[in-house]
Design an enzyme around this catalytic site. Structure first.
Site, PDB file in Angstrom:
ATOM      1  N   GLU A   1       0.784  -1.238   0.076  1.00  0.00           N
ATOM      2  CA  GLU A   1      -0.016  -0.162  -0.101  1.00  0.00           C
ATOM      3  C   GLU A   1       0.926   1.005  -0.020  1.00  0.00           C
ATOM      4  OE1 GLU A   1      -3.653  -0.563   1.716  1.00  0.00           O
ATOM      5  OE2 GLU A   1      -3.565   1.582   2.866  1.00  0.00           O
TER       6      GLU A   1
ATOM      7  N   LYS B   1     -15.171 -10.078   8.456  1.00  0.00           N
ATOM      8  CA  LYS B   1     -14.069 -10.821   7.936  1.00  0.00           C
ATOM      9  C   LYS B   1     -14.524 -12.269   7.393  1.00  0.00           C
ATOM     10  CE  LYS B   1     -10.305  -8.383   8.234  1.00  0.00           C
ATOM     11  NZ  LYS B   1      -9.689  -8.092   7.137  1.00  0.00           N
TER      12      LYS B   1
ATOM     13  N   SER C   1      -7.480   1.804  -2.275  1.00  0.00           N
ATOM     14  CA  SER C   1      -6.310   0.876  -2.599  1.00  0.00           C
ATOM     15  C   SER C   1      -6.738  -0.274  -3.050  1.00  0.00           C
ATOM     16  CB  SER C   1      -5.545   0.762  -1.238  1.00  0.00           C
ATOM     17  OG  SER C   1      -4.539  -0.338  -1.311  1.00  0.00           O
TER      18      SER C   1
ATOM     19  N   GLU D   1     -13.862 -13.662  -5.377  1.00  0.00           N
ATOM     20  CA  GLU D   1     -12.638 -13.329  -6.224  1.00  0.00           C
ATOM     21  C   GLU D   1     -11.407 -13.585  -5.178  1.00  0.00           C
ATOM     22  OE1 GLU D   1     -14.799 -11.205  -5.131  1.00  0.00           O
ATOM     23  OE2 GLU D   1     -14.242  -9.255  -4.296  1.00  0.00           O
TER      24      GLU D   1
ATOM     25  N   CYS E   1     -10.216  -2.070  14.653  1.00  0.00           N
ATOM     26  CA  CYS E   1     -10.447  -3.385  14.853  1.00  0.00           C
ATOM     27  C   CYS E   1     -10.711  -3.916  16.385  1.00  0.00           C
ATOM     28  CB  CYS E   1      -9.319  -4.374  14.295  1.00  0.00           C
ATOM     29  SG  CYS E   1      -8.931  -3.691  12.433  1.00  0.00           S
TER      30      CYS E   1
ATOM     31  N   GLU F   1     -15.592 -11.322   3.965  1.00  0.00           N
ATOM     32  CA  GLU F   1     -14.664 -10.952   3.324  1.00  0.00           C
ATOM     33  C   GLU F   1     -13.889 -12.274   2.785  1.00  0.00           C
ATOM     34  OE1 GLU F   1     -10.800  -9.533   4.868  1.00  0.00           O
ATOM     35  OE2 GLU F   1     -11.015  -8.055   3.442  1.00  0.00           O
TER      36      GLU F   1
ATOM     37  N   CYS G   1      -8.094  -2.238   4.324  1.00  0.00           N
ATOM     38  CA  CYS G   1      -7.935  -3.330   5.150  1.00  0.00           C
ATOM     39  C   CYS G   1      -9.489  -3.823   5.821  1.00  0.00           C
ATOM     40  CB  CYS G   1      -7.045  -3.353   6.286  1.00  0.00           C
ATOM     41  SG  CYS G   1      -5.902  -1.811   5.941  1.00  0.00           S
TER      42      CYS G   1
ATOM     43  N   GLU H   1       1.854   1.643  -3.426  1.00  0.00           N
ATOM     44  CA  GLU H   1       0.889   2.012  -4.233  1.00  0.00           C
ATOM     45  C   GLU H   1       0.678   3.653  -4.113  1.00  0.00           C
ATOM     46  OE1 GLU H   1      -2.912   0.305  -3.276  1.00  0.00           O
ATOM     47  OE2 GLU H   1      -3.973   1.160  -5.094  1.00  0.00           O
TER      48      GLU H   1
END
Ligand code: SF4
Ligand code: SF4
Ligand code: SF4
Ligand code: FES
Ligand code: FES
Lengths: 165, 577
Positions: B280, B359, B320, B367, B504, B362, B300, B283
């Protein structure tokens, strides 16, 4: 739908208007006298509140219907004063004239019949409410006459075509 | 501070003015019953179990909503109070499934505890209520409307902390339900699966979808090589499941306990957090150098990603392309680790322990399988892991210290603070600064991005250029920044967003009792982990350096792009437009 709702919300002073007022206005503008799911979404968007806030208010107030209703709504009071003053005969006459029971909609979508508790018109019981208008001290014949005039009015306007959704 | 004199149960005391009777009683050693009350929420006063007598008032008053006043005489222990409160609780219980023995919330249910505290023996008039179906529609959450006591705590957090606006009370009288509109399932609305409603709920009416059986099964399968990764914030919360103070650092005991459960390797999501910073950070530099879309926004937090996909899809180019540390870990476990350990990736089963219900969602995104295998096979929340430890009779507090396995267990302090709001930003700045300037960063702490303020703006000097950054946690605050970007009023270069309040450490999978006060303790815990770490900059992690040398080549290389980066989906149902 979005455009209709946007206009109503706009007229009422945009995002500040009380949700119930907006719901009532949207319901009045609906040919089937209810607030559709599409309308709930449109109101949420226009007023920038969550859909479930709109639904919450709509489902809380008995004045709002979330299911399609007849274009006209006849409410019959089912409480004691009206009961004593002869509600049953009125109810019978209306049901017979419409061919439906309380809680149903006529096949042409014109009239819904609902039994409610107290219309706030006990002083002239038995009473019914047709849309926003109270009719008191009714006889069965008068009740039937009211329904016939609703039908006549509609067929003059629409040449007898059924009510849209 | 002004005070008032009041009488509680005949005892005269001075308490601060502008507090509730409930708070005043607490200051004087009395915990009044409560259900709809939550320390971080505004008063709802709908359950009435906190009723007390106030002299001069005919009816009992709700102590959670009534303020103390000079000379007030309060009685909390009269027969009338006792009788009333017991009747109210009895009415709730009469409507409630009597299923405590098998209920996921049993050990920590506020209603069950209240019934026990009041010594309820028999419930009169138990109704045979119609069973409503459970909502099992998402990989993250279960809603059991039968256990809902309609306190509105979930709706409050969903509308005012997250401003996602999914749960609200509908209908009236006996038909009241706290659900999405039209009683829809969570998969059919824009719920981001953050699980903040789970933390808010006093009972077992919303909870994580339990994946412990999947993990037991993998652990019991001799053909599977089962590896586990633990997120940064779990090390400062898991000990709460074993009655330790909030924020206790339990990294080494956690590792030992995971070994006892039978994992073949105990690894660390922190390793992948360092990797995320490398990707990141580069990036960000690439976007700065090539005139790419700015501000860059972090990726994230899966609840945050789902939120922007639903509500601001037009801003997705800002996000990102880096996968979250959880997913980067999975991708590395089934490619790099498979290669160096000589294990067939099809036999590797990756479990993650996360503070987060989103999560689970996710990990299930279709994908997320760039290595040819699903990155992460099962996700456990901190609560589920606590239950597994208890199930095995693991005496957590008396375990010996253990150490993470190499190499996917090696990490830096920068990775540890990923778990707190501002931490990803701080970790990224530590690395980006040194990469850009070629100089050693003297002061590692970027205090401007620390703390519990909802939106934190700061600026950093990166070798001569001032770079403006912003940090938001809790989606209501993220929304403020998104509105500013959409209006062209945000001149930030880099923005960190975390879905949950506090980051988190305050996630929807954390132990029950996660209040803002507890969040602050856990934040201190993670800053301490960072403070004490030998290495505190992601790019100095030797295991990461080796990973690039031997496998990935360089940040943003084609291999990195294939395995560590992802794409997003417009999920807009025109919620806002
Ligand atoms: S929610 Fe609480 S009271 Fe209800 S069944 Fe579960 S443990 Fe028992
Ligand atoms: S998971 Fe989050 S978005 Fe979904 S209902 Fe709960 S609080 Fe609202
Ligand atoms: S789901 Fe839980 S928090 Fe929400 S209203 Fe029901 S009991 Fe209260
Ligand atoms: S009882 Fe019929 S109008 Fe009130
Ligand atoms: S806790 Fe006071 S009314 Fe619910």
């Amino acid at each position: 739908m979005q455009a209709v709702v946007q206009e109503i919300v706009g007229q009422m002073g945009n995002e500040k208007a009380p949700l119930l007022q907006v719901l009532l206005a949207v319901q009045d503008a609906s040919p089937r006298n209810y607030v559709s799911e599409e309308a709930v979404r449109a109101i949420a968007r226009s007023m920038r509140v969550s859909r479930c806030r709109v639904y919450s208010t709509a489902s809380f107030y008995t004045e709002i219907s979330l299911k399609p209703r007849g274009r006209h709504l006849i409410r019959i009071c089912g409480n004691a004063p009206c009961e004593n003053a002869g509600r049953a005969a009125i109810m019978d006459a209306i049901q017979k004239e419409l061919g439906i029971k309380a809680g149903e909609i006529t096949a042409d979508g014109l009239i819904s019949l609902e039994k409610v508790s107290c219309l706030g018109a006990c002083y002239k019981s038995p009473a019914i409410k047709v849309d926003h208008q109270i009719y008191g001290n009714l006889t069965p014949e008068e009740a039937v006459a009211i329904i016939r005039s609703l039908r006549e009015e509609f067929s003059n306007e629409h040449n007898g075509s059924p009510v849209g959704i | 501070m002004s005070t008032v004199e009041i009488t509680i149960n005949k005892k005269t005391v001075r308490v601060p003015e502008n507090i509730t009777i409930m708070a005043a009683a607490k200051l004087n050693g009395i915990s009044l019953p409560s259900l709809c009350h939550h320390p971080d929420q505004k008063v709802k006063a709908n359950c009435r179990v906190c009723a007390v007598e106030v002299e001069g008032s005919k009816n009992l008053v709700a102590s959670c909503s009534t303020m103390v006043s000079e000379g007030m005489k309060i009685t909390t222990n009269s027969p009338r109070v006792r009788e009333t409160v017991r009747t109210i609780v009895e009415l709730i219980l009469a409507d409630h499934p009597q299923e405590c023995l098998t209920c996921i919330r049993s050990g920590e249910c506020e209603l069950r505890q209240l019934a026990f505290k009041l010594g309820m023996k028999e419930v009169q008039g138990v109704k045979t209520v119609k069973r409503l179906p459970l909502d099992l529609s998402t990989p993250s959450l279960v809603r059991d409307p039968n256990k809902c006591i309609k306190c509105g705590r979930c709706a409050e957090v969903c509308h005012h902390v997250q401003e996602v606006g999914i749960l609200y009370s509908h209908n009236r009288g006996l038909d009241i339900g706290v659900t999405p509109e039209y009683g829809k399932e969570l998969k059919d609305v824009a719920c981001v699966l953050c699980g903040q409603c789970v933390l808010a709920c006093p009972v077992g009416a919303i909870y994580e979808k339990d994946d412990t059986d999947k993990v037991w099964e993998a652990l019991g399968n001799p053909d599977k090589h089962v590896v586990v990764q633990v997120a940064p914030s779990v090390r400062v919360s898991i000990a709460e499941e074993f009655d330790q103070p909030s924020g206790s650092i339990a990294t080494s005991k956690l590792v030992s306990a995971l070994r006892l459960l039978g994992f073949d390797r105990v690894f660390d999501t922190d390793f992948a957090a360092d990797l995320t910073i490398m990707e990141e950070g580069h990036e960000l530099l690439q976007r700065l150098q090539t005139g790419g879309v700015l501000p860059l926004i972090t990726s994230c937090s899966p609840g945050w990603i789902k939120y922007i996909e639903h509500f601001y899809p037009e801003l997705l180019p800002h996000v990102s392309s880096c996968k979250s540390p959880q997913q980067m870990f999975g991708a590395m476990a089934k490619s790099y680790y498979a290669q160096i350990s000589g294990i067939d990736p099809k036999d590797i089963f990756v479990v993650s322990v996360m503070p987060c219900t989103a999560k689970k969602y996710e990990a299930a995104r279709p994908e997320m399988k760039d290595s040819g295998y699903r990155d992460v096979d099962a996700v456990l929340t901190t609560r589920e892991l606590g239950r597994m430890f208890k199930h095995e009779g693991i005496d957590f507090n008396s375990l010996e210290d253990g150490e993470f396995d190499s190499p996917l267990g090696i990490s830096t302090g920068a990775a540890a603070i990923f778990g707190v709001t501002g931490g990803v930003m701080e970790a990224a700045l530590r690395t980006v600064y040194e990469v850009v300037t070629g100089q050693t960063l003297e002061k590692l702490e970027f205090t401007g991005v620390r703390g519990m303020a909802g939106v934190k703006a700061s600026s950093v000097n990166l070798g001569g250029t001032e770079v403006k950054v912003a940090v938001a946690h809790g989606l209501a605050h993220a929304k403020q920044i998104m509105e500013a970007i959409a209006a062209g009023e945000a001149d930030y270069t880099f923005i960190e967003v975390m879905c949950c309040p506090g980051g988190c450490i305050g996630g929807g999978g954390q132990p029950y009792g996660t209040t803002n006060a507890v969040r602050e303790k856990r934040i201190q815990g993670l800053y301490e982990v960072d403070q004490k770490a030998e290495l505190r900059k992601s790019h100095e992690n030797p295991a990461i350096q080796k990973l690039y040398e031997d496998y990935l080549q360089a940040p943003l290389s084609p291999v990195s792009h294939k395995l560590l980066h992802t794409t997003y989906t417009n999920r807009c149902q025109h919620e806002l437009q």
